[in-house]
Design an enzyme around this catalytic site. Structure first.
Site, PDB file in Angstrom:
ATOM      1  N   GLU A   1      -3.992   2.810   6.866  1.00 26.43           N
ATOM      2  CA  GLU A   1      -3.828   2.659   5.418  1.00 26.43           C
ATOM      3  C   GLU A   1      -4.300   3.903   4.682  1.00 26.43           C
ATOM      4  O   GLU A   1      -3.699   4.323   3.700  1.00 26.43           O
ATOM      5  CB  GLU A   1      -4.602   1.440   4.915  1.00 26.43           C
ATOM      6  CG  GLU A   1      -4.502   1.237   3.398  1.00 26.43           C
ATOM      7  CD  GLU A   1      -5.062  -0.097   2.954  1.00 26.43           C
ATOM      8  OE1 GLU A   1      -5.665  -0.139   1.860  1.00 26.43           O
ATOM      9  OE2 GLU A   1      -4.899  -1.094   3.681  1.00 26.43           O
TER      10      GLU A   1
ATOM     11  N   ARG B   1       0.806  -1.216   0.000  1.00 25.82           N
ATOM     12  CA  ARG B   1       0.000   0.000   0.000  1.00 25.82           C
ATOM     13  C   ARG B   1       0.847   1.277   0.000  1.00 25.82           C
ATOM     14  O   ARG B   1       0.506   2.264   0.654  1.00 25.82           O
ATOM     15  CB  ARG B   1      -0.972   0.010   1.180  1.00 25.82           C
ATOM     16  CG  ARG B   1      -1.923  -1.176   1.189  1.00 25.82           C
ATOM     17  CD  ARG B   1      -2.790  -1.214  -0.088  1.00 25.82           C
ATOM     18  NE  ARG B   1      -3.631  -2.415  -0.104  1.00 25.82           N
ATOM     19  CZ  ARG B   1      -3.308  -3.536  -0.758  1.00 25.82           C
ATOM     20  NH1 ARG B   1      -2.209  -3.598  -1.473  1.00 25.82           N
ATOM     21  NH2 ARG B   1      -4.109  -4.583  -0.744  1.00 25.82           N
TER      22      ARG B   1
ATOM     23  N   CYS C   1     -10.516   0.390   3.073  1.00 24.47           N
ATOM     24  CA  CYS C   1      -9.932  -0.155   4.298  1.00 24.47           C
ATOM     25  C   CYS C   1      -9.171   0.929   5.053  1.00 24.47           C
ATOM     26  O   CYS C   1      -8.329   1.622   4.476  1.00 24.47           O
ATOM     27  CB  CYS C   1      -9.001  -1.323   3.974  1.00 24.47           C
ATOM     28  SG  CYS C   1      -9.873  -2.811   3.430  1.00 24.47           S
TER      29      CYS C   1
END
Length: 315
Positions: free
Chosen positions: A310, A182, A239
Site C-alpha cells: 500500500e 487506495r 498501513c
C-alpha cells in the site's frame, strides 16, 4: 538531465532559500528514512509553481509532488530530479456558500488533512470523520484515495484542479477520475510522457450538514479507537499492505503468521498493529524493504495470499 551546476544556479536564483539540494528525505517522510532528493522546492506563489513545472519539463528534469510524506518509503539512493512541496501555497480551506443545504468546500492540495477535518468539525459538516487521524495533505490523500473502513476521499470529492507540465490547468469532475482502493488512475488523455503525475492544486468536496455535538462525539470515539489500535507515537508510513479480499485483513494475516515484533535492523513489525512497520530510531529504507519482503513471503507460504504493497515506494 542531471542536476548540473547550471540547473542548480537557476533554481537558486529563482527560489532562493525555498530550494534545498541533496535534501535527505528522512526529514520529509513520516518513516524518517530515505536518501536525498537532488532538489526540493517549496514555491510560495501559484505563478512560481507554474514557472517551476514548465521549466523542469523544458529541461527534461523529473519532478514529483510531495504531500506530507506519510504514505511513502524513499529508497536509500534517493530521488532524482525535483521534489515539489506545496506547504507554502495552496493551503486554504474555504466554504463556498455557507447558506446552501449541501456544503461545498474548496481545499488547497497543500492543506493538512487534519486541518480539513478540524474545519469540518468546527462548522458541523459531516462526511470527513473517516479521515480523522490519517496523516497527510489534501492532495496526497486524494492521490492515494486515503480512507478507513467507514469511508475514503472518493466519497467526498466533487472535482479537482490539476496543473500540467505545459503550464495549463484542468478541472476534472469526479466522473472523469477512476478512484479505486487506495489509488487513483488519471484519464488517459492526461497521461504524461515521462510517467509523472499532474500536480493536484485544489479539490472541491461535498459534505453534509450535521449536528456539531454529535460529530464531535463521533470524532472523539474514532480517535480513541485509533490511538488504542495503532502505533501512532512511532515513526511509520501507516498501513504497509493493502487488505486482501477475504475475511482476514492484512494485519490479521501478519499477526497469525507470528510476525508481530519481528525486526530487521531498527525496522520492526509493530506489536500494536501488525500491518504497521515502525522505525525504532535508526532504521534504513533497506531494513524496511527487507522486512516487507520477509512478511510478504511468510504470509504467502502459510496462507497462499500475496500481500500487495500500500505504501508508495520511490527512488
Amino acid at each position: 538531465m542531471t542536476m548540473d551546476r547550471a540547473v542548480r544556479a537557476w533554481l537558486t536564483k529563482t527560489f532562493g532559500g525555498d530550494v534545498r539540494f541533496d535534501e535527505p528525505m528522512s526529514r520529509h517522510t513520516s518513516f524518517r528514512v530515505g536518501g536525498p532528493a537532488e532538489a526540493l522546492v517549496r514555491p510560495r506563489e501559484k505563478d512560481d509553481l507554474v514557472r517551476l513545472v514548465c521549466w523542469a519539463a523544458e529541461q527534461g528534469i523529473a519532478r514529483m509532488p510531495l504531500g506530507a510524506g506519510s504514505n511513502m518509503l524513499v529508497r536509500e539512493n534517493g530521488i532524482k530530479g525535483i521534489v515539489i512541496v506545496l506547504d507554502n501555497c495552496h493551503t486554504s480551506i474555504i466554504e463556498n456558500d455557507p447558506t446552501s443545504a449541501v456544503a461545498c468546500i474548496t481545499a488547497g492540495a497543500g492543506a493538512k488533512l487534519a486541518a480539513l477535518c478540524a474545519y469540518a468539525l468546527k462548522n458541523g459538516l459531516k462526511g470527513l470523520n473517516f479521515a480523522l487521524g490519517i496523516p497527510g495533505t489534501v492532495g496526497g490523500s486524494i492521490r492515494v484515495n486515503a480512507g478507513a473502513r467507514n469511508g475514503s476521499m472518493a466519497d467526498v470529492i466533487d472535482s479537482i484542479s490539476v496543473l500540467l507540465p505545459q503550464g495549463s490547468f484542468r478541472d476534472l469532475k469526479k466522473s472523469a477520475l477512476d478512484f479505486y482502493y487506495r489509488g487513483l488512475d488519471w484519464p488517459k488523455d492526461l497521461a504524461l510522457e515521462d510517467g509523472g503525475d499532474p500536480i493536484i492544486l485544489e479539490a472541491a468536496l461535498r459534505l453534509q450538514r450535521g449536528d456539531k455535538r454529535d460529530l464531535k462525539k463521533q470524532a472523539e470515539q474514532i480517535m480513541r479507537q485509533r490511538k488504542a489500535q495503532q502505533p501512532w507515537r512511532d515513526a511509520s508510513a501507516g498501513c504497509i499492505f493493502k487488505n486482501p479480499e477475504g475475511e482476514q485483513s492484512a494485519g490479521q494475516l501478519i499477526d497469525m503468521a507470528g510476525l508481530k515484533g519481528k525486526s530487521i535492523g531498527d525496522a520492526e513489525v509493530s506489536s500494536c498493529h501488525a500491518n504497521f512497520i515502525i522505525n525504532r530510531g535508526q532504521a534504513t529504507a533497506d531494513d524496511v524493504l527487507a522486512l516487507m519482503d520477509l512478511v510478504r513471503s511468510t504470509v504467502f507460504q502459510r496462507y497462499q495470499i500475496q500481500l500487495e504493497t500500500e505504501v508508495k515506494i520511490v527512488g
